[in-house]
Design a protein around this motif. Structure first.
Motif, PDB file in Angstrom:
ATOM      1  N   PRO A   9       0.822  -1.211   0.000  1.00 21.08           N
ATOM      2  CA  PRO A   9       0.000   0.000   0.000  1.00 21.08           C
ATOM      3  C   PRO A   9       0.858   1.264   0.000  1.00 21.08           C
ATOM      4  N   ARG A  21       4.990   3.859  -2.675  1.00 15.81           N
ATOM      5  CA  ARG A  21       4.671   2.431  -2.647  1.00 15.81           C
ATOM      6  C   ARG A  21       5.998   1.678  -2.642  1.00 15.81           C
ATOM      7  N   GLU A  24       6.308  -5.398  -1.062  1.00 11.89           N
ATOM      8  CA  GLU A  24       5.703  -6.031   0.113  1.00 11.89           C
ATOM      9  C   GLU A  24       6.772  -6.671   0.997  1.00 11.89           C
TER      10      GLU A  24
END
Length: 250
Positions: A9, A21, A24
């Motif tokens: 996110p 961004r 992950e």
């Protein structure tokens, strides 16, 4: 987005001035990126090189602080390079950013770079060794056995007359960083310690240099990051977009 990289996110830096961004998995841009960017006092029309940019945390913070400045980012990983481009667009600065895919150890890369007024890097600071298992995290912290010299060499090669090169490193790598910058023909080295608390040993240092190899080295007062109730006032200002003060005390 290229490769198999998955972005998480949107997060913010500089109190919301930068939207970012990040992958992950892997290291996150944070304090090191903000402090490195805050070391750059760029004027409108100048060009800033970010070597090993990752998703762009450093150059985006520079652009947020310095209106009218352009950024050239170098990133070896195609997925991270594409994410850096997307983050530039996310912040509305796509036209101010050029992302070049390349390895800092490749001599041909230097011919592709414009002359830059400032060159910065948060390089992989440990040479080889036992890197973390995740590839992106390992790439951010553990470099080739050649260590820091290729990074310092690229920064030095990109500099225009009067330009400055800056790296952020663990304090335990200070000697290696200074040696790499000097080996690249740079001098007038200034060291800014980042103290976790007053009276505690520094864990991070900013090292700045320019083409003045015979000039003396200066150890600056540095910045204390934490007080009894959280960030110090000075650190909080930097985290919200202020520049670092490189002037010696007195």
């Amino acid at each position: 987005m290229g490769g198999a990289l998955r972005a998480g996110p949107i997060h913010t830096l500089l109190g919301g001035l930068v939207r970012l961004r990040q992958p992950e998995e892997g290291l996150r841009a944070g304090l090191d990126a903000v402090m490195l960017a805050a070391s750059v006092a760029a004027r409108p029309g100048q060009v800033v090189l970010d070597a090993g940019s990752g998703p762009g945390g450093v150059f985006l913070c520079v652009l947020a602080r310095c209106p009218g400045v352009r950024a050239v980012a170098v990133e070896r990983d195609p997925g991270l390079a594409e994410l850096a481009r997307e983050n530039a667009e996310l912040n509305g600065w796509g036209e101010r950013v050029e992302v070049i895919e390349g390895d800092v150890a490749d001599p041909a890369l230097r011919a592709r770079l414009p002359r830059c007024d400032h060159a910065v890097s948060n390089p992989p600071y440990w040479p080889g060794g036992s890197a973390p298992p995740h590839a992106l995290r390992a790439g951010a912290t553990h470099g080739e056995e050649s260590g820091l010299p290729p990074w310092a060499g690229l920064l030095a090669a990109s500099l225009a007359r009067g330009g400055r090169a800056t790296m952020v490193l663990p304090a335990t790598r200070l000697d290696a960083g200074m040696a790499a910058l000097r080996g690249a023909g740079l001098g007038n080295i200034e060291i800014m310690p980042l103290w976790p608390r007053a009276g505690r040993p520094a864990r991070r240092v900013l090292i700045r240099a320019r083409r003045a190899p015979r000039a003396p080295t200066a150890l600056l007062p540095g910045l204390v990051l934490h007080g009894e109730e959280g960030w110090t006032t000075e650190a909080e200002l930097v985290l919200r977009g202020a520049a670092l003060d490189w002037e010696p005390a007195g």
